[in-house]
Design an enzyme around this catalytic site. Structure first.
Site, PDB file in Angstrom:
ATOM      1  N   GLY A   1     -12.821  -3.869   0.515  1.00 28.28           N
ATOM      2  CA  GLY A   1     -14.209  -3.432   0.628  1.00 28.28           C
ATOM      3  C   GLY A   1     -14.587  -2.429  -0.456  1.00 28.28           C
ATOM      4  O   GLY A   1     -15.673  -2.503  -1.034  1.00 28.28           O
TER       5      GLY A   1
ATOM      6  N   GLY B   1      -9.089  -8.465  -0.568  1.00 25.50           N
ATOM      7  CA  GLY B   1      -7.822  -8.500   0.152  1.00 25.50           C
ATOM      8  C   GLY B   1      -7.169  -9.866   0.138  1.00 25.50           C
ATOM      9  O   GLY B   1      -5.961  -9.982  -0.116  1.00 25.50           O
TER      10      GLY B   1
ATOM     11  N   ARG C   1       0.824  -1.212   0.000  1.00 24.39           N
ATOM     12  CA  ARG C   1       0.000   0.000   0.000  1.00 24.39           C
ATOM     13  C   ARG C   1       0.860   1.265   0.000  1.00 24.39           C
ATOM     14  O   ARG C   1       0.452   2.289  -0.567  1.00 24.39           O
ATOM     15  CB  ARG C   1      -0.930  -0.003   1.207  1.00 24.39           C
ATOM     16  CG  ARG C   1      -2.097  -0.958   0.986  1.00 24.39           C
ATOM     17  CD  ARG C   1      -3.027  -0.986   2.159  1.00 24.39           C
ATOM     18  NE  ARG C   1      -4.316  -1.528   1.744  1.00 24.39           N
ATOM     19  CZ  ARG C   1      -5.214  -2.037   2.576  1.00 24.39           C
ATOM     20  NH1 ARG C   1      -4.971  -2.063   3.872  1.00 24.39           N
ATOM     21  NH2 ARG C   1      -6.357  -2.491   2.130  1.00 24.39           N
TER      22      ARG C   1
ATOM     23  N   LYS D   1     -17.814 -17.000   2.371  1.00 21.49           N
ATOM     24  CA  LYS D   1     -19.258 -16.965   2.560  1.00 21.49           C
ATOM     25  C   LYS D   1     -20.047 -16.374   1.406  1.00 21.49           C
ATOM     26  O   LYS D   1     -19.650 -15.374   0.819  1.00 21.49           O
ATOM     27  CB  LYS D   1     -19.569 -16.128   3.801  1.00 21.49           C
ATOM     28  CG  LYS D   1     -19.078 -16.737   5.093  1.00 21.49           C
ATOM     29  CD  LYS D   1     -19.812 -16.050   6.201  1.00 21.49           C
ATOM     30  CE  LYS D   1     -19.140 -16.102   7.528  1.00 21.49           C
ATOM     31  NZ  LYS D   1     -19.340 -14.805   8.201  1.00 21.49           N
TER      32      LYS D   1
HETATM   33  P1  ADP Z   1     -11.414 -11.747  -0.379  1.00 20.99           P
HETATM   34  O1  ADP Z   1     -10.737 -11.075   0.796  1.00 20.99           O
HETATM   35  O2  ADP Z   1     -10.483 -11.932  -1.535  1.00 20.99           O
HETATM   36  O3  ADP Z   1     -12.696 -11.046  -0.764  1.00 20.99           O
HETATM   37  P2  ADP Z   1     -12.771 -13.640   1.319  1.00 20.99           P
HETATM   38  O4  ADP Z   1     -12.416 -12.829   2.520  1.00 20.99           O
HETATM   39  O5  ADP Z   1     -14.186 -13.651   0.894  1.00 20.99           O
HETATM   40  O6  ADP Z   1     -11.833 -13.234   0.086  1.00 20.99           O
HETATM   41  O7  ADP Z   1     -12.403 -15.175   1.608  1.00 20.99           O
HETATM   42  C1  ADP Z   1     -11.093 -15.621   1.808  1.00 20.99           C
HETATM   43  C2  ADP Z   1     -11.064 -16.856   2.650  1.00 20.99           C
HETATM   44  O8  ADP Z   1     -11.909 -17.879   2.152  1.00 20.99           O
HETATM   45  C3  ADP Z   1      -9.674 -17.441   2.690  1.00 20.99           C
HETATM   46  O9  ADP Z   1      -9.119 -17.242   3.962  1.00 20.99           O
HETATM   47  C4  ADP Z   1      -9.889 -18.928   2.375  1.00 20.99           C
HETATM   48  O10 ADP Z   1      -9.156 -19.799   3.226  1.00 20.99           O
HETATM   49  C5  ADP Z   1     -11.379 -19.096   2.601  1.00 20.99           C
HETATM   50  N1  ADP Z   1     -11.883 -20.267   1.859  1.00 20.99           N
HETATM   51  C6  ADP Z   1     -11.750 -20.551   0.558  1.00 20.99           C
HETATM   52  N2  ADP Z   1     -12.287 -21.745   0.271  1.00 20.99           N
HETATM   53  C7  ADP Z   1     -12.767 -22.257   1.411  1.00 20.99           C
HETATM   54  C8  ADP Z   1     -13.436 -23.486   1.770  1.00 20.99           C
HETATM   55  N3  ADP Z   1     -13.699 -24.417   0.851  1.00 20.99           N
HETATM   56  N4  ADP Z   1     -13.776 -23.654   3.042  1.00 20.99           N
HETATM   57  C9  ADP Z   1     -13.511 -22.720   3.983  1.00 20.99           C
HETATM   58  N5  ADP Z   1     -12.904 -21.540   3.715  1.00 20.99           N
HETATM   59  C10 ADP Z   1     -12.531 -21.311   2.445  1.00 20.99           C
HETATM   60 MG    MG Z   2     -11.162 -11.160   2.916  1.00 22.76          MG
END
Ligand code: ADP
Ligand code: MG
Length: 397
Positions: free
Chosen positions: A378, A354, A36, A201
């Site tokens: 976000g 992130g 950053r 999620k």
């Molecule tokens: P981003 O920050 O890129 O938007 P998220 O915060 O939504 O991504 O999700 C990231 C997390 O999702 C990671 O820590 C990863 O371990 C978890 N994840 C991915 N696949 C699975 C799974 N099958 N079961 C549980 N957690 C998962």
């Molecule tokens: Mg995240």
């Protein structure tokens, strides 16, 4: 959106810049990822080269409106000085006596970093008058405002939003580049337009799915959220992540995609394990054959290949959310396959989120091979959802 050009000749002018220096620190308060700070350099270099006197404001962590040395920007001031090749002093306060004195002492082409803006509870107060009074104090320090902290433009905060109403203001290089790149996915994207959605999620991503199902040609679902979709299809998912209250929403998306002719792809095979652990034994099974005592932690090789194919012939690709638990090596292959296909393909490739950006870096990919890796988790999600970002709207003509 107004750019720095609109501010005219800045020689000798004091410019208040909001940057995003919310970097991760280890237990010794050493910066573990300076991405950053690097992303903020183009704007700062440009302003310094123009002969401006630059006062940089930023936040670090959540000091909750109180002065707390644990959240001091001191490590950032040191790293910023190294990266700029020039000494950047840190004021011991944000709008107090030291900030005023250090700004007054600046020569043309010099910068000072102000202490953490979140040491003052007014910065992110929900009460407009609180934020406005702090913004008045910021504005009194400068002749112009440059908004360059993309990670905070979705926040209505004093140093992001309110100050922009008080001074001639413009988007910095980083904010401009982020909006320019992300807009390629929201305004007339080149087609085929493919969106890869993962992460833990469904409920985190409802807004993006709602919006993108209207514009994308293909939606590739992976990560923890995929199991709620598989459940909605009637499959047994063992102990995989399930959001029981989102099964109906997932079924709704499946029906909507079918009705709109959007190709919504779900895993056809998955990598399962008996528990959520780095050393858990990994097995590949068909998506409709998950045993009741195992959980899906990654997309399988057949799914990875199919998703990579869909990415390869796309002209625009947006990826948000790792498709597996990439933090564990045994479950990182799906995420690697997505990143590889994006960097090998010809399409305009955007990584938002992130953890997705961290996955690209930690899995050893060359960031420069992607068209755009967003610095704002976000903020990039809200932009892709089609929401108005207050810190951007306030910079529109
Ligand atoms: P981003 O920050 O890129 O938007 P998220 O915060 O939504 O991504 O999700 C990231 C997390 O999702 C990671 O820590 C990863 O371990 C978890 N994840 C991915 N696949 C699975 C799974 N099958 N079961 C549980 N957690 C998962
Ligand atoms: Mg995240």
């Amino acid at each position: 959106m107004r750019t720095i050009d609109s501010l005219g000749d800045l020689a000798g002018k004091t410019v208040f810049v909001r940057s995003d220096f919310n970097v991760p620190l280890d237990a010794d308060r050493s910066i573990t990822d300076d991405g950053r700070i690097r992303a903020a350099l183009p704007t700062l270099k440009r302003l310094l080269a123009a002969g401006a006197k630059v006062a940089v404001a930023a936040h670090l962590g959540r000091p909750k409106g109180k002065v707390n040395p644990d959240f001091s920007l001191a490590p950032v001031a040191a790293r910023l000085s190294e990266l700029l090749g020039e000494d950047v002093a840190l004021a011991s306060d944000t709008v107090g006596e030291d900030a005023k004195a250090k700004i007054a002492a600046l020569k043309n082409g010099q910068a000072v970093l102000l202490e953490n803006v979140r040491f003052d509870a007014r910065e992110d107060s929900k009460v407009d008058a609180d934020r406005e009074s702090l913004a008045q104090e910021y504005a009194a320090l400068a002749d112009a405002f440059v908004s360059d902290g993309f990670g905070v433009v979705h926040r209505k905060q004093a140093s992001v939003y309110d100050i922009a109403k008080l001074l001639p203001s413009a988007a910095g290089e980083l904010v401009f580049k982020e909006i320019d790149s992300l807009s390629r996915a929201t305004q007339n994207p080149e087609r085929p337009y493919t969106v890869v959605l993962g992460g833990s999620k469904v409920s985190d991503k409802l807004g993006v799915i709602d919006n993108l199902i209207e514009v994308a040609d293909r939606l590739l679902i992976g990560g923890g959220m995929a199991y709620t979709f598989l459940k909605a299809q009637g499959y047994e998912i063992g102990t995989s992540l399930l959001e029981a209250d989102q099964v109906d929403a997932a079924a709704g998306y499946l029906a909507k995609a079918a009705a709109k002719g959007v190709s919504l792809m779900l895993p056809t095979d998955v990598v399962i394990a008996p528990k959520f652990a780095a050393d858990a034994p990994a097995t590949v099974v068909a998506a409709d054959a998950i045993p009741s005592d195992q959980m899906g932690l990654d997309i399988g090789p057949e799914t990875s290949a199919a998703y990579a194919d869909a990415i390869s012939d796309s002209k625009t690709i947006v990826w948000n959310g790792p498709v597996g638990v990439f933090e564990f090596e045994a479950f990182a292959n799906g995420t690697k396959a997505i990143a590889q296909a994006m960097q090998d393909g010809e399409g305009f490739s955007i990584v938002g989120g992130g953890d997705s950006a961290a996955a690209v870096r930690n899995l050893g990919f060359d960031e420069s091979k992607f068209s755009h890796i967003s610095t704002g988790g976000g903020a990039s999600l809200e932009f892709l959802e089609g929401k108005v970002l207050p810190g951007i709207a306030v910079l529109e003509d």
